[in-house]
Design a protein around this motif. Sequence first.
Motif, mmCIF file in Angstrom:
data_model
loop_
_atom_site.group_PDB
_atom_site.id
_atom_site.type_symbol
_atom_site.label_atom_id
_atom_site.label_comp_id
_atom_site.label_asym_id
_atom_site.label_seq_id
_atom_site.Cartn_x
_atom_site.Cartn_y
_atom_site.Cartn_z
ATOM 1 N N GLU A 213 7.879 -38.944 27.174
ATOM 2 C CA GLU A 213 9.011 -38.166 27.700
ATOM 3 C C GLU A 213 10.330 -38.656 27.113
ATOM 4 O O GLU A 213 11.196 -37.860 26.750
ATOM 5 N N ILE A 214 10.474 -39.964 27.012
ATOM 6 C CA ILE A 214 11.710 -40.523 26.468
ATOM 7 C C ILE A 214 11.909 -40.086 25.020
ATOM 8 O O ILE A 214 12.999 -39.715 24.603
ATOM 9 N N ASN A 215 10.814 -40.110 24.250
ATOM 10 C CA ASN A 215 10.904 -39.749 22.830
ATOM 11 C C ASN A 215 11.144 -38.263 22.622
ATOM 12 O O ASN A 215 11.741 -37.858 21.623
ATOM 13 N N ASN A 216 10.665 -37.429 23.574
ATOM 14 C CA ASN A 216 10.725 -35.977 23.383
ATOM 15 C C ASN A 216 11.795 -35.285 24.212
ATOM 16 O O ASN A 216 11.912 -34.062 24.165
ATOM 17 N N THR A 217 12.572 -36.038 24.981
ATOM 18 C CA THR A 217 13.559 -35.440 25.881
ATOM 19 C C THR A 217 14.968 -35.807 25.451
ATOM 20 O O THR A 217 15.230 -36.947 25.081
ATOM 21 N N LYS A 218 15.866 -34.843 25.528
ATOM 22 C CA LYS A 218 17.281 -35.094 25.253
ATOM 23 C C LYS A 218 17.955 -35.553 26.544
ATOM 24 O O LYS A 218 17.898 -34.857 27.555
ATOM 25 N N TYR A 219 18.579 -36.723 26.497
ATOM 26 C CA TYR A 219 19.292 -37.223 27.662
ATOM 27 C C TYR A 219 20.805 -37.133 27.450
ATOM 28 O O TYR A 219 21.568 -37.915 28.006
ATOM 29 N N GLU A 220 21.187 -36.185 26.631
ATOM 30 C CA GLU A 220 22.599 -35.912 26.405
ATOM 31 C C GLU A 220 22.722 -34.430 26.064
ATOM 32 O O GLU A 220 21.875 -33.863 25.382
ATOM 33 N N VAL A 221 23.765 -33.796 26.578
ATOM 34 C CA VAL A 221 23.973 -32.374 26.294
ATOM 35 C C VAL A 221 24.513 -32.230 24.872
ATOM 36 O O VAL A 221 25.526 -32.835 24.520
ATOM 37 N N THR A 222 23.818 -31.464 24.053
ATOM 38 C CA THR A 222 24.284 -31.206 22.687
ATOM 39 C C THR A 222 25.069 -29.898 22.661
ATOM 40 O O THR A 222 25.044 -29.116 23.618
ATOM 41 N N LEU A 223 25.750 -29.665 21.552
ATOM 42 C CA LEU A 223 26.470 -28.400 21.386
ATOM 43 C C LEU A 223 25.499 -27.230 21.513
ATOM 44 O O LEU A 223 25.813 -26.214 22.154
ATOM 45 N N GLU A 224 24.317 -27.381 20.932
ATOM 46 C CA GLU A 224 23.317 -26.303 20.995
ATOM 47 C C GLU A 224 22.880 -26.041 22.439
ATOM 48 O O GLU A 224 22.714 -24.884 22.843
ATOM 49 N N ASN A 225 22.709 -27.137 23.225
ATOM 50 C CA ASN A 225 22.350 -26.968 24.649
ATOM 51 C C ASN A 225 23.420 -26.165 25.384
ATOM 52 O O ASN A 225 23.123 -25.223 26.127
ATOM 53 N N PHE A 226 24.673 -26.568 25.176
ATOM 54 C CA PHE A 226 25.783 -25.935 25.888
ATOM 55 C C PHE A 226 25.909 -24.465 25.492
ATOM 56 O O PHE A 226 26.101 -23.589 26.342
ATOM 57 N N GLU A 227 25.788 -24.192 24.196
ATOM 58 C CA GLU A 227 25.875 -22.804 23.735
ATOM 59 C C GLU A 227 24.732 -21.965 24.308
ATOM 60 O O GLU A 227 24.924 -20.814 24.698
ATOM 61 N N SER A 228 23.548 -22.558 24.382
ATOM 62 C CA SER A 228 22.393 -21.851 24.932
ATOM 63 C C SER A 228 22.617 -21.493 26.396
ATOM 64 O O SER A 228 22.291 -20.387 26.845
ATOM 65 N N MET A 229 23.181 -22.430 27.169
ATOM 66 C CA MET A 229 23.480 -22.160 28.581
ATOM 67 C C MET A 229 24.455 -21.000 28.715
ATOM 68 O O MET A 229 24.286 -20.117 29.566
ATOM 69 N N LEU A 230 25.478 -20.989 27.874
ATOM 70 C CA LEU A 230 26.481 -19.925 27.929
ATOM 71 C C LEU A 230 25.881 -18.579 27.533
ATOM 72 O O LEU A 230 26.152 -17.553 28.162
ATOM 73 N N ASP A 231 25.038 -18.617 26.507
ATOM 74 C CA ASP A 231 24.478 -17.362 25.982
ATOM 75 C C ASP A 231 23.443 -16.757 26.925
ATOM 76 O O ASP A 231 23.175 -15.553 26.864
ATOM 77 N N GLU A 232 22.834 -17.604 27.782
ATOM 78 C CA GLU A 232 21.792 -17.119 28.691
ATOM 79 C C GLU A 232 22.365 -16.296 29.840
ATOM 80 O O GLU A 232 21.642 -15.600 30.534
ATOM 81 N N ILE A 233 23.671 -16.387 30.052
ATOM 82 C CA ILE A 233 24.284 -15.777 31.238
ATOM 83 C C ILE A 233 25.094 -14.548 30.853
ATOM 84 O O ILE A 233 25.853 -14.554 29.873
ATOM 85 N N GLU A 234 24.946 -13.497 31.642
ATOM 86 C CA GLU A 234 25.770 -12.303 31.490
ATOM 87 C C GLU A 234 27.125 -12.575 32.139
ATOM 88 O O GLU A 234 27.195 -13.032 33.283
ATOM 89 N N ALA A 235 28.183 -12.309 31.423
ATOM 90 C CA ALA A 235 29.530 -12.581 31.929
ATOM 91 C C ALA A 235 29.777 -11.903 33.270
ATOM 92 O O ALA A 235 30.451 -12.458 34.156
ATOM 93 N N ASP A 236 29.230 -10.693 33.458
ATOM 94 C CA ASP A 236 29.465 -9.954 34.701
ATOM 95 C C ASP A 236 28.835 -10.632 35.909
ATOM 96 O O ASP A 236 29.218 -10.356 37.060
ATOM 97 N N ASP A 237 27.831 -11.507 35.673
ATOM 98 C CA ASP A 237 27.180 -12.196 36.786
ATOM 99 C C ASP A 237 27.989 -13.391 37.287
ATOM 100 O O ASP A 237 27.719 -13.916 38.368
ATOM 101 N N LEU A 238 28.936 -13.832 36.476
ATOM 102 C CA LEU A 238 29.729 -15.013 36.828
ATOM 103 C C LEU A 238 30.841 -14.661 37.806
ATOM 104 O O LEU A 238 31.311 -13.520 37.862
#
Length: 523
Positions: A213-238
């Motif tokens: 798990e340690i070798n395969n898990t990211k324990y820090e938010v990357t730019l790609e993670n953050f962009e993915s979170m933003l892209d997953e959400i419809e602006a109208d739902d916020l």
Amino acid sequence: TKENIFDCIKTEAEELSDHTLLSVHEPMHLKKYDEKGTKDNATENDLLKHFLKIERPIPIVASAGMGKSHLIRWLHAKLKVNKTVIDEEWQIVRLPKNASLRQTLNLLLEGLEGDVFDQARNRVDQVGSALKESEVADLFVTFISHRIQDIADEALTLFREDRGNTGLRDKISISNSLPKLITDPHFKTQLLDKKSPVYSIATRWIKGATDEEINNTKYEVTLENFESMLDEIEADDLSLPARNCINELRLSKEADDKEQRLKATLVLNEAIGKATQTAFQQLFQFNNGNFQDLFKEIRKHLKTLGRTLVVLVEDLAAISAIEDVLIDCLLEERQEELCVLRSVLAVTTGYHGYMRRQVTIRSRARFEWHIEQDSDNQENIPKRIIDFCSRYINAARFGTDFLETKINLINQNDITPIWECDLSIAESEQLNAFGASSIGVPLFPYNKQAIQTLSKWYCIDQDGNVVFNPRDILNGVLLNLLRDYRDDYLNNSFPLSFSIKGTPNPTLSSEIAQLGLTSPRKA
């Protein structure tokens, strides 16, 4: 034998016995950096000598998979047989990278007798058993939003003294607005997703983690993670405040402002580091005191026993919840009522929790010790990889039980004899045909070219250069074959069914086919 392979060839130093670890240990290429950044070549024995002289936390820095845990384990093994350590009964505490916070605290308390320590153990067990991952993760997100606001306040204080600093101005703007997004119910579901780095960080110190798990898990938010979170959400739902945050900070996909998203990611990671410490302070109180008070009690108790306390941290990121307070404890000047304290902190290159305090730690310890990839040239790396493989092959021929009779733990050179048995002349010729490493270990069932070719497939960096990465060598070169194909060899069918996993050379099959061999599959 398969048993010896499983016992002696492991990707994690934590799982090896002391005798096995020392038998496969390769003298490491270290560099030590002083306060001015001047570097000098060094050995692990230089590190050991320095450790025995310095009462300050000594930092060891390396990229992931480069052997930090191995070096900490080696240091631990050497200390356990050091005459001074034995005579004075040093209290050695090694904090594994896969330990939970509960396990970490109990390791620090292990073997200590007295009401204050019994109460602390009870508190750790009570809180540890009551924690639920989902609840802690939810609370963690709340702490993150509060810590982001603290970052804004800190940046504003600095900005008042340096009004020309545009970086601080940007940080204030981002930190004032970002909590509106973090606390939005829809965005919060992204942070609390079980695959999210935020969830992984929040839960790792509760339940610990396996090495995989340690070798395969990211324990820090990357730019790609953050962009993915933003892209997953419809602006109208916020919510309206969350939508305003995205517009004000230019975080939307339409704005296409990667620089702003990166700045927001950096603020988020800084807040995550602070939030883990807030969670620890909120959840763990020791007899109306804090962790530092408990740590002082440990040192006072050991002082009465005439002992030295040693703390060896395998990965600072693994104890992020207590990293700041532990570093404060390790940096504290020795007082009359406190025992001698020695410590080592292993850190992954670039880890932000360490970078914030790098200057202070390095100046107190006098040096920062690095395990560096670029300490080798491309001509020397193949030889190192072959010798590295041969040490593990040699150890696996002996097995752990025999190694205990062969390894002298006190010997500074940790020299392991080469395994041998009675062979006929024909068998000796067969064995010799496979060649030996530069340290004289027979390479069967490999030869030098086989190891070099496998390392070109499994041990390359982003630029296509072969690098000496122990984890990649163990997984790709050794375990792929030795663990999975011994039965085929015993059945006299190896290498008929042997397949290279993830071969990056698509032309290999066609090249073999063009050779006109009677058995292309075996080739």
